[in-house]
Design an enzyme around this catalytic site. Structure first.
Site, PDB file in Angstrom:
ATOM      1  N   SER A   1      30.336  40.725  48.483  1.00  0.00           N
ATOM      2  CA  SER A   1      29.196  40.088  49.145  1.00  0.00           C
ATOM      3  C   SER A   1      29.091  40.406  50.639  1.00  0.00           C
ATOM      4  CB  SER A   1      29.210  38.573  48.908  1.00  0.00           C
ATOM      5  OG  SER A   1      28.989  38.308  47.544  1.00  0.00           O
TER       6      SER A   1
ATOM      7  N   GLU B   1      39.190  42.866  47.167  1.00  0.00           N
ATOM      8  CA  GLU B   1      37.916  42.381  46.643  1.00  0.00           C
ATOM      9  C   GLU B   1      38.158  41.175  45.736  1.00  0.00           C
ATOM     10  OE1 GLU B   1      34.556  45.391  46.662  1.00  0.00           O
ATOM     11  OE2 GLU B   1      35.639  45.726  44.815  1.00  0.00           O
TER      12      GLU B   1
ATOM     13  N   GLU C   1      35.326  45.308  37.933  1.00  0.00           N
ATOM     14  CA  GLU C   1      34.369  45.405  36.822  1.00  0.00           C
ATOM     15  C   GLU C   1      34.941  46.293  35.717  1.00  0.00           C
ATOM     16  OE1 GLU C   1      30.987  46.592  39.170  1.00  0.00           O
ATOM     17  OE2 GLU C   1      30.872  44.566  39.989  1.00  0.00           O
TER      18      GLU C   1
ATOM     19  N   ASN D   1      29.401  51.280  47.329  1.00  0.00           N
ATOM     20  CA  ASN D   1      29.582  51.401  45.888  1.00  0.00           C
ATOM     21  C   ASN D   1      28.230  51.089  45.247  1.00  0.00           C
ATOM     22  OD1 ASN D   1      30.260  51.183  43.227  1.00  0.00           O
ATOM     23  ND2 ASN D   1      31.608  49.406  43.452  1.00  0.00           N
ATOM     24  N   TRP D   2      27.520  52.145  44.874  1.00  0.00           N
ATOM     25  CA  TRP D   2      26.165  51.937  44.339  1.00  0.00           C
ATOM     26  C   TRP D   2      26.174  51.504  42.876  1.00  0.00           C
ATOM     27  CZ3 TRP D   2      23.193  56.693  46.854  1.00  0.00           C
ATOM     28  CH2 TRP D   2      22.983  56.403  48.216  1.00  0.00           C
ATOM     29  N   LYS D   3      27.363  51.412  42.291  1.00  0.00           N
ATOM     30  CA  LYS D   3      27.489  50.949  40.898  1.00  0.00           C
ATOM     31  C   LYS D   3      26.438  51.633  40.020  1.00  0.00           C
ATOM     32  CE  LYS D   3      29.392  46.670  42.654  1.00  0.00           C
ATOM     33  NZ  LYS D   3      29.794  45.316  42.416  1.00  0.00           N
TER      34      LYS D   3
ATOM     35  N   GLY E   1      28.698  46.675  47.803  1.00  0.00           N
ATOM     36  CA  GLY E   1      27.962  46.977  46.581  1.00  0.00           C
ATOM     37  C   GLY E   1      26.466  46.800  46.788  1.00  0.00           C
TER      38      GLY E   1
ATOM     39  N   GLY F   1      29.273  40.155  44.281  1.00  0.00           N
ATOM     40  CA  GLY F   1      27.900  39.916  43.821  1.00  0.00           C
ATOM     41  C   GLY F   1      27.486  38.454  43.780  1.00  0.00           C
TER      42      GLY F   1
ATOM     43  N   HIS G   1      38.510  49.149  40.044  1.00  0.00           N
ATOM     44  CA  HIS G   1      37.506  48.126  40.383  1.00  0.00           C
ATOM     45  C   HIS G   1      37.554  46.997  39.346  1.00  0.00           C
ATOM     46  CE1 HIS G   1      33.718  46.129  41.128  1.00  0.00           C
ATOM     47  NE2 HIS G   1      33.734  46.681  42.329  1.00  0.00           N
TER      48      HIS G   1
HETATM   49  P1  PGA Z   1      29.028  43.397  46.209  1.00  0.00           P
HETATM   50  O1  PGA Z   1      30.057  44.332  45.419  1.00  0.00           O
HETATM   51  O2  PGA Z   1      28.971  43.903  47.628  1.00  0.00           O
HETATM   52  O3  PGA Z   1      27.720  43.567  45.488  1.00  0.00           O
HETATM   53  O4  PGA Z   1      29.558  42.011  46.149  1.00  0.00           O
HETATM   54  C1  PGA Z   1      31.206  44.837  46.020  1.00  0.00           C
HETATM   55  C2  PGA Z   1      31.985  45.672  45.047  1.00  0.00           C
HETATM   56  O5  PGA Z   1      32.042  45.322  43.859  1.00  0.00           O
HETATM   57  O6  PGA Z   1      32.564  46.706  45.409  1.00  0.00           O
END
Ligand code: PGA
Length: 240
Positions: A205, A164, A98, A14-16, A226, A170, A96
């Site tokens: 993470s 998640e 976020e 997931n490159w966000k 991510g 993160g 997700h």
């Molecule tokens: P992260 O994000 O690996 O940066 O913790 C994972 C995600 O939100 O899918």
């Protein structure tokens, strides 16, 4: 007894909004050269989907980070499941944390998105997970049960559920291997009837140092990554 070959797992990036246009193309090109038995899915930003697709061979699949909750029409700034299908997306991330927290994405919207993805034969990567507060008061399972309720009476040829924990995304913090295994077991019991082909993956993470330990946890079919997945070193470590 003959040795069983290791089971391929699904590694979803997931490159966000981390990478620019050129950076996404370069990383997609580099990633396409990685040798691994695992299934790799790249989910770049909408704006680079066609450009990234060109860089991927047959092995790596394309995914989107989101999809609109309607199938078309007046919905400024959104992208429909039909468009994603046309662009060659095989997967889409839905729900997700976020988007749930910053954009107020509701369970009603998430359910519509799941239905629209299925109608276009796109495999949903449906995200669930508890906040730090919920975990503190022992409500992890309750929160996840409520989130999984959006799947009621829906059926999927193939479904990916990503566990998640919000507090792990993160932050560099990861639940213990037992905790991950327990929650995955709960999700399988709760959502198992939604799909004959249900994959439950862990996200939060994951990086090049912990991925191998996480992938061998019983009940873990893959990972959603991510930040770490935006660096080529992460991918190079997957080389056997
Ligand atoms: P992260 O994000 O690996 O940066 O913790 C994972 C995600 O939100 O899918």
């Amino acid at each position: 007894m003959p040795l069983q070959p290791p089971k391929p797992k699904t590694i979803i990036a997931n490159w966000k909004m981390y990478l620019g246009v050129k950076e996404s193309i370069i990383l997609a090109r580099q990633t396409s050269k990685i040798k691994t038995i695992n299934e790799i899915v790249l989910c770049p930003s909408f704006v680079v989907l066609p450009l990234v697709k060109k860089e991927l061979g047959k092995k790596i699949k394309l995914g989107a980070q989101n999809v609109a909750f309607r199938d078309g029409g007046a919905l400024t700034g959104e992208v429909s499941a039909g468009m994603l299908n046309e662009l060659g997306c095989k997967y889409v991330i839905i729900g997700h944390s976020e988007r749930r927290s910053f954009l107020n994405e509701s369970d009603v919207m998430i359910r519509e998105k799941l239905k629209l993805a299925v109608a276009q034969k796109i495999i949903p990567i449906f995200c669930v997970g508890e906040t730090a507060e919920a975990r503190k008061i022992g409500e992890t399972v309750k929160v996840i049960k409520n989130q999984l309720a959006v799947l009621n009476n829906l059926s999927f040829d193939k479904l990916v559920i990503a566990y998640e924990p919000v507090w792990a995304i993160g932050t560099g913090r990861v639940p213990t291997l037992e905790e991950i295994s327990d929650v995955h077991g709960f999700i399988r019991t709760e959502a198992g009837k939604s799909s004959k082909n249900l994959q439950i993956i862990y996200g939060g993470s994951v990086d090049e140092n912990n991925i191998k330990k996480i992938l061998i946890i019983p009940g873990v079919d893959g990972v959603l990554v991510g930040g770490a997945s935006t660096k080529i070193n992460f991918w190079k470590k997957l080389n056997p």
